[in-house]
Design a protein around this motif. Structure first.
Motif, short mmCIF file in Angstrom:
data_model
loop_
_atom_site.label_atom_id
_atom_site.label_comp_id
_atom_site.label_asym_id
_atom_site.label_seq_id
_atom_site.Cartn_x
_atom_site.Cartn_y
_atom_site.Cartn_z
N LEU A 59 11.59 14.85 -10.45
CA LEU A 59 10.58 14.93 -9.50
C LEU A 59 9.57 13.98 -9.56
CD1 LEU A 59 10.26 18.91 -8.87
CD2 LEU A 59 11.57 17.55 -7.47
N GLY A 60 9.17 13.79 -10.74
CA GLY A 60 8.19 12.65 -10.97
C GLY A 60 8.72 11.21 -10.50
N TYR A 61 10.30 10.92 -10.97
CA TYR A 61 10.79 9.88 -10.67
C TYR A 61 10.89 9.87 -9.23
CZ TYR A 61 14.86 6.83 -9.71
OH TYR A 61 15.48 6.02 -9.11
N GLY A 62 11.25 10.92 -8.62
CA GLY A 62 11.35 10.91 -7.03
C GLY A 62 10.09 10.48 -6.19
N VAL A 63 8.97 11.09 -6.60
CA VAL A 63 7.75 11.03 -6.03
C VAL A 63 7.22 9.37 -5.97
CG1 VAL A 63 6.07 11.63 -7.69
CG2 VAL A 63 5.57 11.80 -5.35
N VAL A 64 7.55 8.76 -7.42
CA VAL A 64 6.99 7.55 -7.41
C VAL A 64 8.24 6.51 -6.68
CG1 VAL A 64 7.19 5.49 -9.30
CG2 VAL A 64 6.03 7.73 -9.72
N ALA A 65 9.48 6.66 -6.77
CA ALA A 65 10.35 5.99 -6.13
C ALA A 65 10.39 5.90 -4.82
CB ALA A 65 11.88 6.29 -6.69
N THR A 66 10.05 7.10 -4.22
CA THR A 66 9.99 7.17 -2.74
C THR A 66 8.73 7.05 -2.02
OG1 THR A 66 11.72 8.98 -2.66
CG2 THR A 66 10.42 8.77 -0.78
N ALA A 67 7.43 7.59 -2.46
CA ALA A 67 6.50 7.51 -2.02
C ALA A 67 5.64 6.38 -2.35
CB ALA A 67 5.46 8.64 -2.20
N PHE A 68 5.71 5.62 -3.53
CA PHE A 68 5.04 4.40 -4.05
C PHE A 68 6.17 3.43 -3.88
CE2 PHE A 68 4.18 1.66 -7.68
CZ PHE A 68 2.78 1.50 -7.50
N ALA A 69 6.90 3.22 -4.64
CA ALA A 69 7.75 1.81 -4.46
C ALA A 69 8.38 1.77 -3.16
CB ALA A 69 8.95 1.93 -5.68
N GLY A 70 9.22 2.64 -2.74
CA GLY A 70 9.89 2.46 -1.51
C GLY A 70 9.08 2.16 -0.17
N LEU A 71 7.73 3.01 -0.34
CA LEU A 71 6.93 2.71 0.85
C LEU A 71 6.15 1.24 0.77
CD1 LEU A 71 5.24 3.78 3.20
CD2 LEU A 71 3.84 4.72 1.73
N ALA A 72 5.79 0.75 -0.35
CA ALA A 72 5.45 -0.29 -0.47
C ALA A 72 6.38 -1.57 -0.24
CB ALA A 72 4.89 -0.65 -1.97
N ILE A 73 7.54 -1.33 -0.72
CA ILE A 73 8.43 -2.51 -0.32
C ILE A 73 8.72 -2.52 1.17
CG2 ILE A 73 10.84 -3.28 -0.68
CD1 ILE A 73 10.61 -2.06 -3.46
N LEU A 153 -0.95 -1.13 -2.74
CA LEU A 153 -0.36 -2.20 -3.64
C LEU A 153 0.34 -3.49 -2.62
CD1 LEU A 153 0.87 -3.00 -6.33
CD2 LEU A 153 2.86 -1.81 -5.71
N THR A 154 0.41 -3.14 -1.34
CA THR A 154 0.94 -4.05 -0.44
C THR A 154 0.05 -5.16 -0.26
OG1 THR A 154 -0.06 -3.10 1.45
CG2 THR A 154 2.25 -2.28 0.87
N GLY A 155 -1.32 -4.87 -0.50
CA GLY A 155 -2.45 -5.98 -0.64
C GLY A 155 -2.48 -6.94 -1.51
N LEU A 156 -1.49 -6.42 -2.82
CA LEU A 156 -1.46 -7.38 -3.92
C LEU A 156 -0.16 -8.21 -3.88
CD1 LEU A 156 -2.72 -4.99 -6.53
CD2 LEU A 156 -3.93 -6.80 -5.43
N ILE A 157 0.71 -7.77 -2.75
CA ILE A 157 2.18 -8.65 -2.89
C ILE A 157 2.41 -9.56 -1.71
CG2 ILE A 157 4.52 -8.17 -2.63
CD1 ILE A 157 4.06 -5.19 -3.48
N ARG A 158 2.34 -11.05 -1.90
CA ARG A 158 2.12 -11.76 -0.90
C ARG A 158 3.63 -12.11 -0.31
NH1 ARG A 158 -2.01 -14.79 -0.15
NH2 ARG A 158 -0.80 -16.65 0.66
N GLN A 159 4.62 -12.09 -0.86
CA GLN A 159 5.91 -12.50 -0.49
C GLN A 159 7.00 -11.20 -0.39
OE1 GLN A 159 6.38 -15.23 1.27
NE2 GLN A 159 4.42 -16.14 0.72
N ALA A 160 7.80 -11.02 0.53
CA ALA A 160 8.73 -9.93 0.51
C ALA A 160 9.95 -10.15 -0.57
CB ALA A 160 9.62 -9.99 1.83
N GLU A 161 10.02 -11.40 -1.02
CA GLU A 161 10.89 -11.81 -1.90
C GLU A 161 10.54 -11.19 -3.29
OE1 GLU A 161 10.12 -13.90 0.07
OE2 GLU A 161 11.53 -14.57 1.28
N ALA A 235 -6.24 4.56 -1.33
CA ALA A 235 -6.56 4.59 0.11
C ALA A 235 -7.91 3.72 0.38
CB ALA A 235 -7.04 6.04 0.75
N LEU A 236 -8.91 3.57 -0.44
CA LEU A 236 -10.00 2.60 -0.28
C LEU A 236 -9.52 1.09 -0.49
CD1 LEU A 236 -12.69 4.80 -2.07
CD2 LEU A 236 -12.53 4.29 0.12
N PHE A 237 -8.62 1.13 -1.40
CA PHE A 237 -8.24 -0.32 -1.82
C PHE A 237 -7.33 -0.91 -0.50
CE2 PHE A 237 -5.44 -3.65 -3.41
CZ PHE A 237 -6.30 -4.33 -4.21
N ALA A 238 -6.42 0.04 0.08
CA ALA A 238 -5.78 -0.09 1.31
C ALA A 238 -6.51 -0.42 2.54
CB ALA A 238 -4.80 0.97 1.57
#
Length: 249
Positions: A59-73, A153-161, A235-238
């Motif tokens: 479940l920990g893997y799922g929340v990170v992969a889905t709500a954090f990594a997947g959403l950011a990408i 985290l999206t604010g720190l990533i400049r390129q989709a690649e 949220a504040l950083f976003a």
């Protein structure tokens, strides 16, 4: 509200039609859980059956992969392809769009969690979670906190690649250091110190306490407070760094 319902239906439809998202969101966590469960499910880990310990880790893997990594990408790709910029020129309010995306992500994770619990009980003998209401609230809190961090985290990533590389470099080490699949006590002291500040550590401990130690979510004030603090920080950083237009150059 009408615009929100329309956008939410659209986001859910996009999610359901993506084979890649379906695999990484639903199938991959269950495959990983089954492989580890068949190997270690009968052993005792941290005072409980291995299958139960691995359930909380999955479940920990799922929340990170889905709500954090997947959403950011997804958000970085949409931004760099100009989709978010075009959305800003439509009548759809920006907050409505973001809330619809966040709700879609949380719905996907909750469905994923149900699948993990059902498969774990059926295949490797995992126990049914006690205190079901607190269990669901813990999942929602975790999903909301990691989603806020993903948007930030999206604010720190400049390129989709480079989105996948940046996200994977953060969430894969966090999975192992936080004890999703291995006991943290076996790690060196400096890694345990790192784990003590990671949000995933507290999500796993919260879910473990609610599911297998008989605690209600309000009995785990420390875990809830840390998760909420990380979510608020995200949220504040976003709010300061989230961009709708593609990066220049």
């Amino acid at each position: 509200m009408r615009l929100f319902r329309h956008e939410l239906r659209y986001e859910l439809l996009l999610y359901s039609r993506s084979r890649e998202l379906a695999f990484f969101t639903f199938l991959l966590p269950m495959i990983l859980f089954l492989l580890l469960g068949f190997a270690y499910g009968d052993e005792e880990i941290q005072g409980v059956k291995g299958s139960d310990y691995l359930l909380t880790g999955t479940l920990g893997y799922g929340v990170v992969a889905t709500a954090f990594a997947g959403l950011a990408i997804v958000l970085v790709i949409r931004r760099e392809e100009g989709i978010l910029k075009r959305l800003r020129s439509t009548p759809l309010p920006a907050p409505t769009y973001l809330v619809a995306v966040l709700v879609t992500t949380m719905v996907a994770f909750l469905i994923q969690a149900v699948c993990i619990v059902v498969v774990g009980m059926a295949a490797v003998g995992a126990s049914f979670p006690s205190h079901l209401v607190s269990f669901v609230l813990a999942l929602i809190l975790g999903a909301a906190s990691f989603a806020a961090l993903g948007v930030g985290l999206t604010g720190l990533i400049r390129q989709a690649e480079g989105a996948s590389a940046v996200v994977n470099a953060i969430y894969f080490p966090m999975l192992f250091i936080s004890g999703a699949f291995f006991e943290r006590d076996t790690f060196p002291a400096f890694l345990q110190a790192v784990a003590s500040v990671l949000p995933l550590t507290y999500f796993i401990e919260l879910v473990f306490g609610v599911v297998y130690e008989g605690d209600q979510i309000w009995d785990r004030v420390g875990d809830v407070a840390v998760l909420a603090a990380w979510g608020l920080a995200g949220a504040l950083f976003a709010a300061r760094r989230f961009r709708w237009a593609p990066s220049e150059g």
